[in-house]
Design a protein around this motif. Structure first.
Motif, PDB file in Angstrom:
ATOM      1  N   SER A  48       0.839  -1.190   0.000  1.00 48.32           N
ATOM      2  CA  SER A  48       0.000   0.000   0.000  1.00 48.32           C
ATOM      3  C   SER A  48       0.881   1.251   0.000  1.00 48.32           C
ATOM      4  N   PRO A  49       0.812   2.093  -1.044  1.00 47.62           N
ATOM      5  CA  PRO A  49       1.707   3.246  -1.151  1.00 47.62           C
ATOM      6  C   PRO A  49       1.619   4.186   0.041  1.00 47.62           C
ATOM      7  N   ASN A  50       2.792   4.718   0.411  1.00 50.01           N
ATOM      8  CA  ASN A  50       2.928   5.698   1.488  1.00 50.01           C
ATOM      9  C   ASN A  50       2.525   5.157   2.853  1.00 50.01           C
ATOM     10  N   THR A  51       2.479   3.852   2.969  1.00 50.63           N
ATOM     11  CA  THR A  51       2.234   3.214   4.264  1.00 50.63           C
ATOM     12  C   THR A  51       3.237   2.071   4.409  1.00 50.63           C
ATOM     13  N   ASN A  52       3.236   1.456   5.542  1.00 55.32           N
ATOM     14  CA  ASN A  52       4.044   0.245   5.724  1.00 55.32           C
ATOM     15  C   ASN A  52       3.090  -0.938   5.895  1.00 55.32           C
ATOM     16  N   GLU A  77      -5.824  -5.843   5.423  1.00 55.20           N
ATOM     17  CA  GLU A  77      -4.657  -4.978   5.414  1.00 55.20           C
ATOM     18  C   GLU A  77      -3.712  -5.488   6.503  1.00 55.20           C
ATOM     19  N   TYR A  78      -2.484  -5.812   6.124  1.00 53.62           N
ATOM     20  CA  TYR A  78      -1.505  -6.362   7.064  1.00 53.62           C
ATOM     21  C   TYR A  78      -0.474  -5.285   7.383  1.00 53.62           C
ATOM     22  N   ASN A  79      -0.323  -4.972   8.675  1.00 57.25           N
ATOM     23  CA  ASN A  79       0.591  -3.929   9.128  1.00 57.25           C
ATOM     24  C   ASN A  79       1.974  -4.539   9.365  1.00 57.25           C
ATOM     25  N   LEU A  80       2.964  -4.114   8.589  1.00 51.05           N
ATOM     26  CA  LEU A  80       4.311  -4.677   8.702  1.00 51.05           C
ATOM     27  C   LEU A  80       5.042  -4.224   9.963  1.00 51.05           C
ATOM     28  N   THR A  82       3.398  -3.815  13.059  1.00 44.71           N
ATOM     29  CA  THR A  82       2.816  -4.490  14.218  1.00 44.71           C
ATOM     30  C   THR A  82       2.452  -5.948  13.943  1.00 44.71           C
ATOM     31  N   ASN A  83       2.463  -6.353  12.656  1.00 46.74           N
ATOM     32  CA  ASN A  83       2.034  -7.688  12.233  1.00 46.74           C
ATOM     33  C   ASN A  83       0.581  -7.980  12.615  1.00 46.74           C
ATOM     34  N   GLU A  84      -0.235  -6.932  12.639  1.00 46.13           N
ATOM     35  CA  GLU A  84      -1.655  -7.070  12.898  1.00 46.13           C
ATOM     36  C   GLU A  84      -2.430  -6.886  11.593  1.00 46.13           C
ATOM     37  N   ILE A  85      -3.652  -7.408  11.561  1.00 50.01           N
ATOM     38  CA  ILE A  85      -4.470  -7.292  10.362  1.00 50.01           C
ATOM     39  C   ILE A  85      -5.717  -6.468  10.643  1.00 50.01           C
ATOM     40  N   ARG A  86      -6.237  -5.838   9.573  1.00 51.11           N
ATOM     41  CA  ARG A  86      -7.511  -5.130   9.619  1.00 51.11           C
ATOM     42  C   ARG A  86      -8.367  -5.663   8.473  1.00 51.11           C
ATOM     43  N   ALA A  87      -9.562  -6.121   8.806  1.00 52.59           N
ATOM     44  CA  ALA A  87     -10.438  -6.714   7.798  1.00 52.59           C
ATOM     45  C   ALA A  87     -10.914  -5.657   6.808  1.00 52.59           C
ATOM     46  N   LEU A  88     -10.943  -6.038   5.523  1.00 52.05           N
ATOM     47  CA  LEU A  88     -11.465  -5.184   4.462  1.00 52.05           C
ATOM     48  C   LEU A  88     -12.706  -5.839   3.848  1.00 52.05           C
ATOM     49  N   THR A  89     -13.540  -5.036   3.234  1.00 50.01           N
ATOM     50  CA  THR A  89     -14.801  -5.527   2.696  1.00 50.01           C
ATOM     51  C   THR A  89     -14.580  -6.322   1.411  1.00 50.01           C
ATOM     52  N   THR A  90     -15.235  -7.469   1.283  1.00 49.97           N
ATOM     53  CA  THR A  90     -15.259  -8.225   0.035  1.00 49.97           C
ATOM     54  C   THR A  90     -16.483  -7.800  -0.760  1.00 49.97           C
ATOM     55  N   LEU A  91     -16.261  -7.324  -1.990  1.00 49.34           N
ATOM     56  CA  LEU A  91     -17.356  -6.803  -2.815  1.00 49.34           C
ATOM     57  C   LEU A  91     -17.861  -7.825  -3.827  1.00 49.34           C
ATOM     58  N   SER A  92     -16.992  -8.722  -4.257  1.00 48.80           N
ATOM     59  CA  SER A  92     -17.342  -9.761  -5.218  1.00 48.80           C
ATOM     60  C   SER A  92     -16.217 -10.786  -5.211  1.00 48.80           C
ATOM     61  N   ASN A  93     -16.407 -11.884  -5.920  1.00 51.30           N
ATOM     62  CA  ASN A  93     -15.432 -12.974  -5.885  1.00 51.30           C
ATOM     63  C   ASN A  93     -14.167 -12.586  -6.650  1.00 51.30           C
ATOM     64  N   THR A  94     -13.060 -12.479  -5.945  1.00 53.84           N
ATOM     65  CA  THR A  94     -11.790 -12.048  -6.525  1.00 53.84           C
ATOM     66  C   THR A  94     -10.909 -13.211  -6.974  1.00 53.84           C
ATOM     67  N   ASP A 134      -4.782   5.607   8.344  1.00 58.72           N
ATOM     68  CA  ASP A 134      -5.568   5.856   9.550  1.00 58.72           C
ATOM     69  C   ASP A 134      -6.656   4.813   9.782  1.00 58.72           C
ATOM     70  N   GLY A 135      -6.640   3.731   9.014  1.00 61.22           N
ATOM     71  CA  GLY A 135      -7.585   2.657   9.241  1.00 61.22           C
ATOM     72  C   GLY A 135      -8.976   2.896   8.707  1.00 61.22           C
ATOM     73  N   THR A 136      -9.146   3.855   7.796  1.00 63.15           N
ATOM     74  CA  THR A 136     -10.479   4.152   7.283  1.00 63.15           C
ATOM     75  C   THR A 136     -10.708   3.658   5.852  1.00 63.15           C
ATOM     76  N   CYS A 137      -9.659   3.349   5.112  1.00 65.88           N
ATOM     77  CA  CYS A 137      -9.821   3.008   3.693  1.00 65.88           C
ATOM     78  C   CYS A 137     -10.337   1.583   3.526  1.00 65.88           C
ATOM     79  N   ASP A 138     -11.044   1.363   2.416  1.00 60.97           N
ATOM     80  CA  ASP A 138     -11.635   0.059   2.146  1.00 60.97           C
ATOM     81  C   ASP A 138     -11.865  -0.064   0.646  1.00 60.97           C
ATOM     82  N   TRP A 139     -12.176  -1.263   0.191  1.00 59.91           N
ATOM     83  CA  TRP A 139     -12.475  -1.498  -1.208  1.00 59.91           C
ATOM     84  C   TRP A 139     -13.776  -0.820  -1.611  1.00 59.91           C
ATOM     85  N   GLN A 140     -13.776  -0.243  -2.816  1.00 59.92           N
ATOM     86  CA  GLN A 140     -14.972   0.355  -3.392  1.00 59.92           C
ATOM     87  C   GLN A 140     -15.138  -0.169  -4.822  1.00 59.92           C
ATOM     88  N   ASN A 141     -16.380  -0.384  -5.252  1.00 59.62           N
ATOM     89  CA  ASN A 141     -16.626  -0.760  -6.642  1.00 59.62           C
ATOM     90  C   ASN A 141     -16.526   0.454  -7.547  1.00 59.62           C
TER      91      ASN A 141
END
Length: 476
Positions: A48-52, A77-80, A82-94, A134-141
């Motif tokens: 993810s650009p400009n993040t770790n 989203e995997y934080n390099l 802290t090695n913690e994850i944040r769930a993101l929305t699934t919009l369709s079968n990827t 900041d933990g607010t971004c997510d997938w959008q169609n």
């Protein structure tokens, strides 16, 4: 000293650039470290650009350990740090989708598979992710879909920042065929009224032509390879510029999957392509991983494939350019084909390929991993039993250059935005033995988008073979 602009490939193994303790064995073969859990079996991964942080994307199945409001989801989203994850929305079968950066830094994922487990079909969907810290971004169609259904397409960025989307099939299959073959490409974003553009090459390269290998060349044309066929294609004129010789020895695309990379450019801008692995199909379960790498300069006056032998045969390998300009080749298996539980005998030992070394001495074996699956999952639901259980562990690979005992250079000041041809200043601290030096450099940015398409890059300093922790820069 060299300066590199580079972007991370979609590989599920990551590379630390940090000070390491002196370790004699690691200084020769590198080191693996287990660092965390992904929560999803990571089919795709992109920095993810400009993040770790890394964005992981999985197929829709019963294989996830992650939910949003009690509903399963298949991206995190995997934080390099802290090695913690944040769930993101699934919009369709990827499943079997493809991805890229856009010129503004947005992550794009497109294509996919049939509706599954209550999630919409993804064949012609376009999904966008605007990176944040900041933990607010997510997938959008995207409001616009692709012009064609595409399962196993390829995406490559063009010199103007638009995306070249090629190939695929209209449904999942063990091998492509004329009935489901999508023998076309399209440009994203598309102009009003623009549709998919037919490409006979995708008919001639059947059946092993899904996920074709595509690389932008410094003259703005495209190297395209599928099965054992390869061309140089001019997108502007919509014409084949050069019919290249067939790739020797083996098929190189799904389901006999190999991997490819453009080799790092120098001041001559003479592009070379490296293709490794693949297979010759006897039967799906008896295919033997191909040992060879094939290398070509596609825009030379007499393009010819040079064949080199890897230490291991590999079907389904991954390749990525390391910070020192060498190529890491890892993952894959010795037997079988991609998909449908047909792979076996995993290759756990990565190799580093040095493109500047003399022929016959370019491969070096690295430390083996203990985890046989990376970016793949043969199970329809979580399975703790063998031979290849569902895998959520995350490990890092540290290349040998991090174990020299000399601290890596440290970038202190670098631009965040660059224009083509613009000269810029970069300030860094370097070490020679115990001596610390501050260095100021004045360098030109890449001359144009065919050499480096517009978008996010990692700007790096390589001092005495040791890279710094890279700085993000937007090139336009």
């Amino acid at each position: 000293m060299k300066i590199w602009f580079y972007a991370y490939a979609s590989v599920v193994t990551f590379f630390w650039v940090a000070t390491k303790l002196v370790n004699c064995q690691a200084a020769i073969t590198g080191q693996w470290d287990f660092v965390g859990h992904s929560g999803v079996s990571s089919m795709h991964a992109i920095l993810s650009p400009n993040t770790n942080k890394i964005v992981f994307i999985e197929r829709v199945e019963l294989t996830t350990n992650v939910t949003i409001n009690g509903k399963p989801t298949y991206s995190v989203e995997y934080n390099l740090d802290t090695n913690e994850i944040r769930a993101l929305t699934t919009l369709s079968n990827t499943f079997c989708s493809a991805g890229s950066y856009m010129k503004n830094g947005t992550i794009l994922n497109l294509g996919g598979a049939e509706a599954q487990k209550g999630f919409a079909e993804g064949f012609n969907r376009v999904r966008l992710y605007n990176p944040c810290d900041d933990g607010t971004c997510d997938w959008q169609n995207d409001v616009n879909n692709l012009n064609a259904k595409r399962w196993y397409p390829t995406v490559e960025q063009l010199a103007d920042g638009s995306l070249f989307i090629i190939g695929g099939s209209t449904q999942g299959a063990a091998v492509n065929n004329a009935t489901i073959n999508v023998a076309s490409y399209e440009i994203y974003p598309s102009a009003p009224g623009e549709t998919s553009i037919p490409l006979q090459f995708l008919v001639d390269s059947l059946p092993n032509n899904l996920y074709p290998c595509v690389h932008l060349l410094p003259d703005g044309t495209l190297f395209i390879m599928a099965n054992q066929k390869a061309i140089v294609y001019d997108v502007i004129s919509r014409q084949i510029k050069t019919n290249l010789p067939d790739v020797p020895r083996a098929a190189r695309n799904y389901p006999l999957t190999g991997a490819s990379s453009i080799l790092p450019l120098d001041s001559s801008n003479n592009a070379e392509i490296l293709v490794c692995g693949g297979g010759n199909q006897i039967s799906p379960s008896k295919t033997v991983g191909e040992f060879s790498c094939a290398r070509i300069s596609p825009t030379s006056s007499n393009p010819t494939w040079e064949i080199e032998e890897m230490p291991f045969g590999r079907t389904m390998p991954d390749m990525t350019i390391l910070a020192d300009g060498t190529i890491l080749i890892l993952n894959g298996c010795n037997n079988g084909t991609a998909g449908f539980n047909k792979g076996s005998d995993p290759v756990l030992t990565p190799v580093i390929y040095n493109p500047k070394a003399p022929a016959g001495s370019r491969f070096t074996k690295m430390q083996p991993s203990y985890i046989p699956l990376s970016g793949s999952n043969p199970n329809n639901k979580p399975n703790v039993d063998g031979p290849y259980p569902t895998e959520f562990r995350v490990e890092t690979f540290s290349p040998p250059y991090l174990f020299t005992g000399v601290p890596p250079p440290k970038i202190q000041q670098a631009p965040k935005d660059l224009k083509y041809g613009q000269s810029f200043d970069i300030n860094y601290v370097a070490y020679s033995g115990t001596r610390k030096m501050t260095v100021n450099l004045h360098q030109p940015a890449p001359a144009g988008g065919a050499i480096a398409p517009p978008g996010p890059y990692l700007l790096n300093i390589l001092d005495n073979g040791i890279p710094a922790k890279a700085a993000w820069v937007m090139l336009s």
